[in-house]
Scaffold this motif. Structure first.
Motif, PDB file in Angstrom:
ATOM      1  N   PRO B 102       0.845  -1.198   0.000  1.00 17.59           N
ATOM      2  CA  PRO B 102       0.000   0.000   0.000  1.00 17.59           C
ATOM      3  C   PRO B 102       0.879   1.246   0.000  1.00 17.59           C
ATOM      4  CG  PRO B 102       0.043  -0.985   2.175  1.00 17.59           C
ATOM      5  CD  PRO B 102       0.756  -1.933   1.262  1.00 17.59           C
ATOM      6  N   PHE B 103       0.396   2.293  -0.652  1.00 14.19           N
ATOM      7  CA  PHE B 103       1.137   3.556  -0.625  1.00 14.19           C
ATOM      8  C   PHE B 103       1.033   4.153   0.771  1.00 14.19           C
ATOM      9  CE2 PHE B 103      -0.540   3.729  -5.164  1.00 14.19           C
ATOM     10  CZ  PHE B 103       0.575   3.083  -5.657  1.00 14.19           C
ATOM     11  N   PRO B 104       2.002   4.939   1.169  1.00 18.57           N
ATOM     12  CA  PRO B 104       1.902   5.595   2.482  1.00 18.57           C
ATOM     13  C   PRO B 104       0.892   6.734   2.440  1.00 18.57           C
ATOM     14  CG  PRO B 104       3.951   6.198   1.405  1.00 18.57           C
ATOM     15  CD  PRO B 104       3.290   5.193   0.525  1.00 18.57           C
ATOM     16  N   SER B 151      -4.034   5.498   7.706  1.00 17.03           N
ATOM     17  CA  SER B 151      -3.001   5.149   6.741  1.00 17.03           C
ATOM     18  C   SER B 151      -3.162   3.705   6.285  1.00 17.03           C
ATOM     19  CB  SER B 151      -1.623   5.328   7.379  1.00 17.03           C
ATOM     20  OG  SER B 151      -0.642   4.796   6.515  1.00 17.03           O
ATOM     21  N   THR B 153      -0.920   1.761   5.531  1.00 17.30           N
ATOM     22  CA  THR B 153       0.117   0.907   6.109  1.00 17.30           C
ATOM     23  C   THR B 153      -0.216   0.499   7.541  1.00 17.30           C
ATOM     24  OG1 THR B 153       1.291   2.921   6.649  1.00 17.30           O
ATOM     25  CG2 THR B 153       2.002   1.760   4.692  1.00 17.30           C
TER      26      THR B 153
END
Lengths: 460, 258
Positions: B102-104, B151, B153
């Motif tokens: 996953p993107f931050p 988030s 993450t």
């Protein structure tokens, strides 16, 4: 015995103890016929450390403390000899005694007091030396005996040596920390003395900086002005200009190097940029003063702008160049630390390379980039040489980057260069400036650390 | 849904070769992959199955020194044609990676990333709807609907992987490629994702690389066995697992090599 002789003896003893310890443990083990706990090396090292460790520390402490003690005793002696010496005269007398003792002062310039003081000082010195030699010898032999008495096949020499190393590392870091604390404390105390002479508010918020002090009480215009605002304004302006240059160039070159450049080019270009960081700042200084500033002044004249030949712009531009490698190198590292999987993820969604960089890589690297920028700002604020040479020393409170300004660090240099009394407001002002500067850079570093810790993503 | 006996060919590879520098990773692969099926690519490590997978959305392009030969077409259109826009291709061919990536960014922004860069939603409301639909299809909506701004993450490994699936299907691809999507997950999260694949098969063509024989047997309609850069055998999963034609395939499936 002289210090160097003592040191040589100690090292000799250390070597001897090491080999003696090794041989001794070998003999002990053979006699006892049990399995030895630690290898010979550790037993030897243990004995050597016992014999040398404590004497070395005492030797160091002696070197640090005995001069203080001797001075106090000498002062006491002089005071008894002539009770009516003033504080200043006492200082002069002490200096003279030591100068005469070391032979730097001819006899013609001394009096009865100095000569008797010198004789007393010589006595003290030799007594101290003798005491030191005896103490060191006793400690070394005692340590050796202690170490040898400990040796036994089941003695745990290995963890013992480990503990000594642990303590040595701890002492090393303690020295670094204590030194910092010492510097800060001395800054604080001198600053407090400065604030006895100049009100805090006048210093922090005063708009005029002209640090002179009266030579005579009735001197006209002798009252100095110690308003630090123009200095901090100048510092901020030059730092700001430097950042305008360094952040875009540094960041973009970091992105180019880490995302676009092929490995071969990167291998050449990255060290190339880092060379910039190795150029002495004084070289940047004369580059700024002799090339950039005149160039700016002339091109300013061509388009009808009045630039002084020393300007905040010239200093800021060159300082920006100097800062580039900080930003590009640190940013390059954090951009490289962004996992490739994130780039792949964005690419697999159909993002172009520049979209991936802007929307995924940079946000992920942002905490590191911010801290790189803050560190670069600290560096720019502390920079002196370029500003002295290119921006001048006139404390103008101006927002015009074409004018000559000065910075905190430059003024600290100006305050301390030349002859003046140590406790004059002028000298003490340097400490106050230093303290404020220190607090600002400290704050920046704390913010940088906070940003990194708070926003760092954990990629495993 | 297409009948398994009479499938429609979605991806057609002919004589695909891939070189990494001097090393040849694929030796002329001929393989048809059918629409609305799960095709499992199996084989020992380094056999070229991931390389083949990455040929389908041209992810090998980003690797230095990688050369691709032969032809690969999706719906009869050559993927390696000079006129093909890679960005558009990858919008049609989604990909889920071995490790959840996953993107931050927030959960919402993760899913909305693809639709945003492709301009798929005209306004906020339709983007919201798209995000919700994608998360629901990935079976993650119930767990994250109250914390879409958290988030991505911060989710657990299994949730992160489902988030990545949601992110991939949010751009409404035809094909979803999965490169060992469950290798970093526990059995429960794996089961959730396997169910999901069965569900997604109705709309997408799924190609999955897996090291787990059981997984391949459970979820795929067809299986292709790779060995040392060659396609050894491919066919209906049932056939491959019960009566493999090649002795090598049988040895791998029964755990004698690999």
């Amino acid at each position: 015995m002289s210090t160097s002789f003592l040191l040589i003896c100690l090292f000799g003893l250390g070597g001897f103890s090491y080999f003696f310890g090794r041989r001794r443990i070998g003999a002990l083990t053979r006699a006892a016929r049990v399995k030895q706990h630690s290898r010979d090396v550790y037993h030897g090292s243990f004995v050597a450390l016992c014999a040398v460790g404590v004497p070395l520390i005492v030797l160091l402490a002696w070197a640090g403390l005995s001069p203080l003690l001797l001075d106090a005793m000498l002062e006491d002696f002089l005071r008894r000899q002539s009770p009516d010496l003033s504080l200043g005269e006492m200082g002069v007398a002490m200096a003279k005694v030591k100068a005469y003792f070391s032979g730097a002062l001819p006899e013609a310039f001394t009096g009865e007091l100095i000569r008797s003081g010198s004789a007393y000082f010589a006595e003290l010195r030799s007594a101290s030396n003798q005491a030191r030699s005896v103490a060191i010898t006793l400690l070394a032999l005692g340590g050796l005996a202690f170490g040898l008495s400990k040796l036994a096949p089941r003695f745990t020499a290995r963890p013992a040596v480990e503990r000594v190393f642990n303590a040595a590392m701890m002492m090393a870091s303690a020295i670094a920390i204590l030194t910092t604390i010492g510097i800060v404390l001395s800054l604080i105390f001198e600053t407090l003395r400065f604030f006895d002479k100049v009100p805090v508010m006048d210093f922090l918020f005063g708009l005029s900086w002209s640090p002179q002090i009266a030579m005579r009480a009735d001197q006209i215009g002798g009252a100095g002005a110690f308003g630090a605002i123009p200095l901090f304004a100048g510092t901020m302006m030059i730092t700001f200009i430097a950042m305008l240059v360094a952040v875009p160039i540094g960041l973009m070159s970091a992105i180019y190097l880490s995302e676009y450049a092929n490995p071969r080019l990167r291998g050449i270009a990255k060290p190339g940029i880092e060379i910039l960081a190795g150029v002495p700042t004084v070289v940047y200084g004369f580059f700024a003063a002799l090339m950039v500033a005149p160039f700016l002044r002339d091109s300013g004249a061509d388009i009808g702008l009045a630039l002084s030949s020393e300007s905040a712009l010239a200093a800021g531009l060159v300082m920006g160049i100097m800062i580039i490698p900080f930003i590009s190198s640190l940013s390059d590292d954090v951009i490289n630390a962004v996992p490739q999987t994130l780039r792949d993820g964005a690419a697999a969604l159909g993002a172009t390379q520049s979209e991936t960089i802007r929307q995924v890589v940079l946000p992920a690297a942002l905490p590191g980039i911010v801290s790189a920028i803050l560190l670069a700002i600290s560096r720019a604020i502390g920079e002196t040489m370029i500003v002295v040479m290119a921006a001048g020393v006139a404390a103008n409170l101006t927002a015009n980057p074409f004018e000559s300004v000065t910075t905190v660090t430059v003024q600290i240099v100006m305050l301390l260069v030349g002859d003046q009394e140590f406790d004059s407001a002028k000298t003490l002002a340097a400490f106050a400036l230093g303290l404020v500067l220190f607090l600002i850079t400290l704050m920046l570093n704390v913010v940088a650390l906070y940003v990194v810790n708070r926003f760092r993503e954990q990629y495993d | 849904m297409t009948n398994i006996e009479n499938p429609k060919v979605k991806i057609k590879a002919r004589n695909m070769t891939v070189h990494y520098g001097d090393a040849q990773a694929l030796h002329g692969i001929d393989l048809d992959l059918n629409a609305n099926e799960v095709t499992a690519l199996i084989g020992p490590s380094g056999c070229g199955k991931s390389t083949f997978l990455r040929c389908i959305n041209r992810m090998n392009d980003v690797i230095d020194g990688c050369r691709v030969g032969g032809s690969l077409s999706i719906d009869e259109q050559d993927v390696y044609d000079a006129a093909v826009d890679v960005v558009e291709l990858r919008a049609r061919v989604g990909m889920v990676f071995q490790k959840p990536n996953p993107f931050p960014k927030s959960i919402y922004d993760n899913v909305a990333y693809g639709p945003r860069i492709h301009g798929m939603a005209q306004d906020r409301a339709s983007l919201d709807a798209l995000v919700e639909r994608s998360l629901k299809r990935a079976g993650l909506w119930q767990e994250v609907k109250d914390r879409l701004s958290a988030s991505g993450t911060s989710l657990s490994g299994g949730q992160q992987q489902r988030l990545c699936i949601a992110r991939a299907i949010a751009v409404n691809p035809d094909i979803v490629l999965m490169d060992e999507p469950c290798s970093a997950l526990d059995p429960i999260a794996t089961a959730v994702i396997e169910e999901l694949m069965e569900e997604l098969r109705r709309d997408y063509t799924i190609v999955i690389v897996t090291h787990s024989m059981q997984q391949a047997a459970r979820i795929s309609q067809r299986t292709a066995y790779f060995h040392l850069g060659d396609l050894v055998e491919h066919g209906q999963t049932e056939t491959i697992f019960t009566t493999p034609q090649h002795q090598q395939t049988e040895a791998y499936i029964s755990g004698k090599i690999g």
